[in-house]
Write an enzyme that holds these catalytic residues in place. Structure first.
Site, PDB file in Angstrom:
ATOM      1  N   TYR B 156       1.252  -0.865  -0.030  1.00 50.98           N
ATOM      2  CA  TYR B 156      -0.297  -0.188   0.373  1.00 50.98           C
ATOM      3  C   TYR B 156       0.706   0.896  -0.194  1.00 50.98           C
ATOM      4  CZ  TYR B 156      -3.273   3.617   1.472  1.00 50.98           C
ATOM      5  OH  TYR B 156      -4.268   5.356   1.625  1.00 50.98           O
ATOM      6  N   ASP B 297       0.515  -4.366  10.272  1.00 48.55           N
ATOM      7  CA  ASP B 297       0.004  -3.641  10.165  1.00 48.55           C
ATOM      8  C   ASP B 297      -1.780  -4.781  10.227  1.00 48.55           C
ATOM      9  OD1 ASP B 297      -1.809  -2.038   8.985  1.00 48.55           O
ATOM     10  OD2 ASP B 297      -1.142  -0.945   7.641  1.00 48.55           O
ATOM     11  N   ILE B 299      -4.796  -4.469  10.211  1.00 54.95           N
ATOM     12  CA  ILE B 299      -6.260  -4.031  10.200  1.00 54.95           C
ATOM     13  C   ILE B 299      -6.729  -4.716   8.865  1.00 54.95           C
ATOM     14  CG2 ILE B 299      -4.919  -1.524  10.163  1.00 54.95           C
ATOM     15  CD1 ILE B 299      -5.109  -0.523   7.311  1.00 54.95           C
ATOM     16  N   LYS B 340     -11.582  -0.988   8.242  1.00 58.63           N
ATOM     17  CA  LYS B 340     -11.586  -1.855   7.489  1.00 58.63           C
ATOM     18  C   LYS B 340     -12.174  -3.033   8.535  1.00 58.63           C
ATOM     19  CE  LYS B 340      -8.495   0.288   5.175  1.00 58.63           C
ATOM     20  NZ  LYS B 340      -9.232   1.263   4.099  1.00 58.63           N
TER      21      LYS B 340
END
Lengths: 542, 542
Positions: B156, B297, B299, B340
């Site tokens: 990302y 990460d 999420i 999310k």
């Protein structure tokens, strides 16, 4: 260690040579000198003495260097000594980055992280707050607890906001009372849950523009497109600083000022520009000029002047003329002007508050792009928990840069909706501002009178939550140490927590910031009695 | 001196380099696409010919569940608990440690997401305003200017901005160019920097503008840390290998960057795959050997809808605990958010989880620059505290994600387009080589433009995610209704047909050797093209 070796070696050989009687004394003419310092003979002709001593020194230096280069690895070099403490400090200042290869004993935190971590540990301001939090005063359950005057909160009008919340909160978010010009569709959970602009929804900017106009007595209007909304005034200040200064740059800040946190991550230096009690703590342009020059001499680039108006901690307001002068100053130096007006709506004095927004309009030929205002609802609406901060800038580049950085400190959308709906309730807002002002006024006078009773004079303030009290009469030595001692006695003997002037970078010892808006009227007599413990004993001692 | 002054005067507005720099990532062709979308957004009724947003990883599939819960629990929105108002508690609540009730609920929810295989200690959680903010705070804590993080590609792109080195501090001459060029000349900037620098971070800065998702700006921007990509390829489904890690580490070393950690997304954004236990073990071995940090990460952890399910790095760590000599647990940090999994990005709730007390304390203090409003915390504390609700929600939400993803995958398959086999995320990683006229990044760009402007779908090209193979696209599916997705698929099918479907002949595109030329607009890492050094080197380094 190696040095020892060397010197041992040298002395040993010297001793040896001195002990050895056998070599016959040489004729003086060619001199043993030539053997000891063979080069001296070569250069003897011109400046032999200088070069003759210089060259051996240089040789010795290179020898050292050579040895150093070929130093064996440390652990092997120290077999007998105790093993080095494993990563003695977990935090390593790492400015000599880059060339270092990572090792297993890598520091846990970055230098910045370490600074932040230990940042407020030693400050009296935070120490006092911690102590008060551990043992808070309560008239019934903890009558011996600490009365906390170190806060920055207004409890006087919480009931008004609370009542409004009770009546409207749920409805505001779901039924869509709020919708200042937005589709009804946005007001379902979809409007709350999905990605919204990071710099705040337009409805909130419009509502805030209206509210700010109202507290400035309609004397000036604000353009929502010049606003960036952040989660509180603290990030607003930090983001603005990130936008206008680079690490190592500086802001000039008239002192005393509130101990802020903007230095941590931005790396910006705050240069205090002292204001004096004899001047009523008014900002002096001459002092600014001097500080500016001094910074320049040090090679530090000054990027702006940062003031708070009404002032935190003194509670004074900056007169219109001073604002004019300040703007001229920043224009002349071609730097920025940041005005923190977070207490603009908490006025109680007779002096009228003048926003810099009003003054910029009066000046001709003035480039507004250097003026920025910080605002928030934490103080004026007692909504610190809701985290509403605003950057209002006349510079569109800064607005757009700040709007982008705001993604790190965005405000939660449901809260934005709620605040929009509250600010749109015109009847409530007008009523709140009126009542809050009355209560502030009343409490201020009660508090200042109480201080007077124990012989403490307060600076004549006009806005904010603080009395700026002069206790220099009660400090033993006229110094920061004396002030610290008094602070300590106030905390330990009187059980009153105040913020010492030194925490606010005040250069005159003996001043204390006292927040009077977290008190009830009934607490005043208790406070007087507590303060007497210190003031009376001082008198009896001296 | 004189010229310096003159210089200052000449500069009309003194923004910091950060504010003027071209690193905001909004000047690229990608943002042209995004702007195009904003000008002409699809709406089934109002604008059926508009562009369908498939570049936004937003989860709107289960809003009805949350809406129903809110209706059934009016206390949450009304700032009440058990019918009584809690406003007074919330109004002034700005403790950066967060509301205990919320942190407890969040810890339990995170644990539930991981099938209760890991337990979270609420006191190790730091709340931030969104995951972006959490990532940034972590980088601030762990890295200084010029330190680097390794990130497996494709990733990302928003990470870049959290780490963006500030230009002023750069030792490279080329920087001056960037700073001087400013936002006005982004295009020329891209070409010049590409030419002048070989693999210095300059190439990085120029890549960030082409980022689709905003992540590129997130990490580098203020922290000044660097990102070094760990190149992964489709040969093994973009899994991280030890060789790739070592290679990246060596490249960082060559650039004289000090590597501070590895940053992964698990489940991966943009791949939509979860890391296996073996992958995580490999990463842990690596960070353990190098003595660096691992930031995971997570999420998207709640979006894992198929086997093999999601495995948190904390789970793997726990199973290694027994032989945890290097205090590895102190160097593993997890980022989480509700944006999310619960589909609540508007609430701006992110969290850092770390067992390193130093990191927790520094990050906690930094979080004052991005606190979550007390009202939002209160609301979510009740929502996540409802175990029955969370259990139902997680099950139903993943079921819906799977359904929607299957719809996308099948639709694409029908027109001969394959996706990477995914088991999580709100997007698919789609290989559209068959629709491209030439198998290069130019071809990818060409196709992407067609898809945005002609087909009317805003998707993200792989190049913006720093993928090294052309032809991949990230396609989001959870931010639209099933009907809209059908329309999108229909449009794509029409497009494929109109383009003669002749392309599939070239379908078997390889890793794209011809694509990795300097002429291609996206591969900007000239050094990345160098042959990997002999394995002897690698051993020597280890």
């Amino acid at each position: 260690m190696r040095d020892d070796d060397d010197s041992d070696g040298l002395t040993a050989s010297r001793r040896k040579s001195s002990k050895d009687p056998r070599p016959p004394p040489r004729p003086r003419a060619d001199g043993g000198m030539r053997i000891v310092v063979p080069l001296q003979g070569v250069v003897q002709g011109r400046g032999g003495l200088v070069l003759g001593s210089l060259i051996p020194c240089a040789l010795f230096y290179f020898l050292q260097l050579y040895i150093k280069r070929n130093r064996p690895p440390a652990p092997e070099a120290a077999p007998g000594s105790p093993p080095p403490p494993p990563a003695a400090t977990p935090i390593q200042r790492s400015h000599s980055r880059g060339l270092l290869t990572p090792r297993n004993a890598l520091p846990s935190l970055s230098a910045r992280g370490a600074v932040v971590r230990s940042g407020d540990e030693d400050s009296l301001y935070y120490a006092g707050l911690r102590r008060s939090a551990d043992d808070p005063y309560h008239p019934v359950s903890n009558p011996d607890g600490i009365i906390n005057l170190g806060l920055a909160e207004n409890h006087l009008s919480l009931d008004l906001v609370g009542r409004w919340m009770e009546d409207h909160a749920a409805a505001a978010m779901l039924d869509g009372i709020a919708g200042a010009g937005e589709d009804a569709r946005d007001l379902t959970i979809r409007g709350l849950a999905t990605y919204q602009p990071y710099d705040g929804i337009l409805a909130l900017k419009m509502a805030l523009a209206g509210f700010m106009r109202q507290i400035m007595h309609e004397s000036v209007s604000f353009d929502p497109s010049q606003m960036v909304i952040t989660s509180g005034a603290t990030p607003a200040m930090e983001i603005l600083s990130f936008c206008i200064a680079d690490p190592g740059n500086a802001f000039l800040v008239p002192s005393p000022y509130y101990p802020g946190d903007i230095k941590w991550r931005t790396g910006i230096e705050l240069i205090p520009v002292p204001c004096r009690s004899t001047d009523n703590f008014n900002i002096s342009i001459t002092a600014l000029e001097i500080a500016y020059k001094q910074a320049k001499k040090r090679g530090v680039r000054v990027r702006g002047v940062l003031i708070s108006n009404p002032s935190n901690p003194t509670g004074g307001i900056v007169p219109r003329e001073t604002l004019h002068d300040l703007l001229e100053f920043v224009a002349e130096k071609n730097i920025h002007f940041i005005c923190d007006e977070i207490f603009a709506g908490s006025m109680y004095g007779s002096d009228k508050f003048v926003s810099v927004a009003e003054v910029v309009d009066e000046l001709e030929d003035f480039d507004k792009g250097r003026v920025h205002i910080i605002y928030g609802l934490s103080k004026d609406l007692s909504l610190a928990g809701f985290r509403v901060g605003v950057i209002y800038s006349y510079n569109e580049n800064i607005v757009s840069a700040a709007a982008k950085i705001a993604r790190f400190s965005s405000m939660s959308t449901p809260t934005q909706r709620l605040v929009v709906s509250m600010l749109s309730d015109q009847k409530f807002i007008s009523e709140y501002l009126r009542v809050n002002r009355e209560r502030l006024q009343k409490m201020y006078h009660l508090f200042a009178d109480a201080m007077k009773q124990v012989g403490i004079e307060c600076f004549k303030s006009s806005g904010g939550f603080y009395c700026w009290a002069d206790m220099s009469r009660y400090i033993r030595s006229y110094s920061e140490k004396g002030e610290r001692k008094l602070w300590d006695r106030l905390l330990e003997e009187a059980k009153v927590n105040v913020t010492p002037g030194s925490s606010c970078h005040c250069i005159e010892p003996g001043w204390f910031r006292c927040c009077f808006t977290a008190l009830g009227e009934k607490d005043i007599p208790v406070l007087v009695e507590r303060l007497r413990r210190v003031t009376d004993s001082h008198r009896s001692n001296s | 001196m004189v010229s310096m002054v003159a210089d200052e005067k000449a500069q009309p507005q003194l923004l910091s380099k950060k504010a003027t720099s071209n690193s905001h990532g909004q000047d690229s062709s990608y943002f042209l696409g995004w702007e195009e979308y904003e000008k002409n957004p699809f709406d089934p009724i109002a604008n059926p010919g508009g562009i369908i947003q498939m570049g936004l990883a937003e989860n709107q599939l289960s809003f009805d569940l949350i809406e129903a819960w809110l209706e059934a629990n009016p206390d949450a929105l009304g700032l009440r608990r058990g019918g009584a108002s809690v406003f007074r508690e919330l109004a002034l609540f700005q403790d950066y440690h967060g509301l205990p009730a919320f942190k407890n609920a969040l810890a339990r929810f995170m644990s539930e997401q991981r099938g209760y295989r890991v337990s979270f200690d609420p006191s190790n959680i730091v709340l931030t305003a969104g995951a972006t903010s959490a990532n940034e705070a972590l980088v601030f804590c762990l890295a200084d200017h010029g330190d680097a993080f390794l990130i497996p590609t494709p990733y990302y792109p928003g990470y870049v901005s959290v780490c963006m080195r500030r230009f002023y501090s750069l030792p490279y001459d080329a920087n001056v160019q960037v700073a001087a060029a400013g936002p006005a000349a982004p295009r020329t900037l891209l070409t010049t920097t590409r030419r002048t620098s070989h693999g210095s971070l300059l190439t990085w800065q120029s890549t960030s503008p082409s980022s689709p998702c905003r992540f590129d700006r997130d990490l580098k921007w203020r922290t000044g840390a660097e990102i070094v990509p760990v190149h992964c390829t489709s040969d093994n489904g973009f899994r991280v290998t030890r060789d790739a890690l070592d290679d990246a580490y060596r490249r960082a070393h060559k650039r004289r960057l000090r590597v501070k950690g590895v940053l992964i997304t698990n489940p991966s954004n943009p791949l939509g795959t979860t890391s296996t236990r073996a992958d995580l073990d490999l990463l842990l071995d690596f960070v353990s050997a190098k003595g660096i940090h691992l930031v995971s990460d997570e999420i998207y952890s709640g979006t894992a809808f198929a086997d093999p399910g999601f495995v948190s790095v904390l789970e793997v760590l726990a199973s290694r605990r027994a032989d945890d000599e290097g205090r590895l647990s102190d160097r593993v940090h997890v980022v989480y958010s509700l944006s999310k999994d619960l589909g609540l990005p508007g609430f701006r709730v992110g969290a850092i989880y770390s067992s390193n007390p130093g990191v927790v304390s520094a990050a906690t203090k930094m979080s004052s620059f991005g606190l979550v409003s007390s009202q939002t915390q209160h609301l979510l504390a009740s929502l996540l505290g409802d175990k029955e609700f969370t259990r139902r929600y997680i099950a139903e939400n993943t079921r819906r994600i799977k359904e929607r993803r299957d719809q996308l995958v099948e639709g694409l398959r029908a027109i001969g387009v394959e996706c990477l086999e995914s088991n999580a995320g709100l997007f698919c990683w789609v290989r559209m080589g068959s629709l491209m006229r030439n198998q290069s990044f130019e071809g990818e760009m060409e196709l992407w433009k067609k898809v945005v402007f002609e087909v009317g779908l805003n998707i993200s090209p792989g190049s913006s995610c720093h993928c090294r193979e052309p032809g991949w696209f990230r396609v989001c599916f959870a931010n639209m209704s099933a009907k809209t997705l059908d329309i999108a698929l229909q449009r794509l099918a029409d497009f494929a047909e109109a383009n003669g479907k002749g392309a599939p002949a070239q379908k078997g595109l390889a890793g794209g050797a011809p694509a990795r030329t300097m002429s291609c607009p996206v591969v900007r890492f000239s050094w990345a093209n160098r042959l990997t050094p002999a394995s002897g080197d690698r051993k020597a380094e280890r």
